[in-house]
Design an enzyme around this catalytic site. Structure first.
Site, short mmCIF file in Angstrom:
data_model
loop_
_atom_site.label_atom_id
_atom_site.label_comp_id
_atom_site.label_asym_id
_atom_site.label_seq_id
_atom_site.Cartn_x
_atom_site.Cartn_y
_atom_site.Cartn_z
N LYS A 86 43.02 66.26 4.92
CA LYS A 86 43.76 67.48 5.25
C LYS A 86 44.85 67.63 4.21
O LYS A 86 45.65 66.72 4.00
CB LYS A 86 44.37 67.42 6.65
CG LYS A 86 45.20 68.69 6.93
CD LYS A 86 45.58 68.84 8.38
CE LYS A 86 46.92 68.23 8.67
NZ LYS A 86 47.45 68.64 9.99
N THR A 240 58.23 63.25 16.33
CA THR A 240 58.65 62.39 15.22
C THR A 240 57.44 61.98 14.38
O THR A 240 56.63 61.16 14.79
CB THR A 240 59.38 61.14 15.77
OG1 THR A 240 60.53 61.58 16.49
CG2 THR A 240 59.81 60.23 14.64
#
Ligand code: NAD
Length: 340
Positions: A86, A240
């Site tokens: 990706k 996070t």
């Protein structure tokens, strides 16, 4: 015969094995729903825990232009035979251009030959695969009698997380808090649509009421303290994903059973980075959620235990949903095939 000689209809029916399959953002939205994303993510977490799939080191760079962060997340899933990357990142100025700040594209290759196989829009898929990750954690780790869902965060990603989460347990109420309260109407609107009562609350009340909590913010400091969380809660920390970001009190991780998508990311860029750095938690305390899926770890021990899923976001999740998108788009005649 070259691709330029084919009509659009003919292009769509070209045998995908003979060319490159293109799957647009719109087609991804059409073919990959929450169930498909859930299955793809659950399977790849299981494959990772068995050692059948692994992520390659992540590259992420500030490119020195447009304040953009750009990088690659890649890996290979031997069980699903999915190889790819990706590519994308974060362009903060995109909002002024009416574009999503996060931009990504998934590129899949043939694991047998290395040939380019597919180009898949990655923006919608990133949102559903991230929602699927917290949903998988709820499915496997939350108490069966969980009734109140707490949402911390109300940005772009939050409604995806909410929709996927409410399908995992019989939630009777959603409580939510966000540092920017004006965004909470987004979550309220989804709850109204789903006919689930919604209440905006302060952080302490959220901890006192919620049986399951999802955090999905860009915070750099704890938003939930350990003493606010009641026994038996399951928390999915999803925001996070970078060094320095933080959403919860490190003491909370020290007192919880901690699970993650990938331990290496959890301790370096995930929520566990802070507890590990301060010596409250060690790498060996963190369990890949795939072990619970595979049945090699029992998961939740009892109704009093706090379980915490550190969802850092791995490349293999992206490849898994992209591969599902290609298969489904081909099956439904919605994939476009081109020759190089
Ligand atoms: P967004 O920009 O649409 O929303 C950001 C959210 O964080 C909002 O709720 C906002 O009020 C809050 N926020 C912004 N600045 C903050 C600060 N300084 N302190 C506390 N809260 C703050 O982003 P999004 O697309 O909803 O993504 C939310 C977070 O999830 C981001 O940190 C993103 O990087 C992360 N993310 C993680 C994954 C994963 O796989 N784990 C995937 C996608 C996004």
């Amino acid at each position: 015969m070259g691709a330029e000689e084919l009509s659009v209809e003919e292009l769509a029916t070209v045998n995908a094995t003979a060319g490159i399959t293109l799957v647009s953002e719109a087609v991804c939205e059409q073919v990959v729903g929450r169930p498909e994303a859930f299955t793809a993510v659950e399977n790849v977490f299981a494959a990772m825990a068995r050692g059948d799939a692994y992520n390659f080191p992540v590259v992420r760079e500030a490119i020195g232009h447009a304040d953009a962060l750009y990088g690659f997340k890649s890996g290979f899933d031997r069980a699903g035979m999915v190889l790819g990357v990706k590519s994308g990142g974060y362009w903060p100025g995109n909002v002024d251009k009416n574009l999503t700040n996060h931009q990504s594209t998934v590129i899949l290759f043939d694991p047998d030959t290395g040939q380019l196989r597919s180009l898949v829009g990655g923006n919608y898929l990133t949102a559903v695969r991230t929602a699927a990750a917290s949903a998988v954690s709820i499915a496997h780790l939350a108490r069966k009698d969980a009734r109140v869902l707490g949402m911390v965060g109300a940005g772009h990603q939050s409604t995806f997380q909410l929709r996927a989460a409410v399908e995992q347990r019989n939630f009777e109420k959603v409580v939510a808090w966000n540092p920017h309260p004006e965004y909470l109407s987004r979550l309220a609107a989804v709850c109204e649509e789903l006919a689930i009562p919604f209440e905006a609350v302060e952080q302490e009340q959220l901890g006192a009421e919620a049986d399951v909590i999802i955090t999905i913010t860009s915070a750099f400091e704890p938003l939930l303290m350990k003493q606010w969380i009641k026994p038996g809660t399951h928390i999915a920390c999803m925001g996070t994903d970078t060094k320095g970001k933080q959403e919860v009190d490190p003491e909370l991780l020290a007192s919880a059973s901690v699970f993650t998508d990938e331990v290496a990311q959890s301790i370096s860029i995930g929520e566990a980075q802070h507890a590990v750095a301060s010596g409250l938690l060690s790498e060996s305390d963190i369990t890949p959620v795939g072990e619970v899926i595979n049945g090699t770890h029992p998961g939740r021990r009892d109704d009093q235990e706090i379980t915490l899923f550190d969802g850092t976001g791995v490349g293999l999740q992206d490849l898994a949903v992209a591969s599902a998108a290609v298969g489904l788009a081909q099956k439904k005649g919605l994939a476009q095939a081109v020759m190089l």
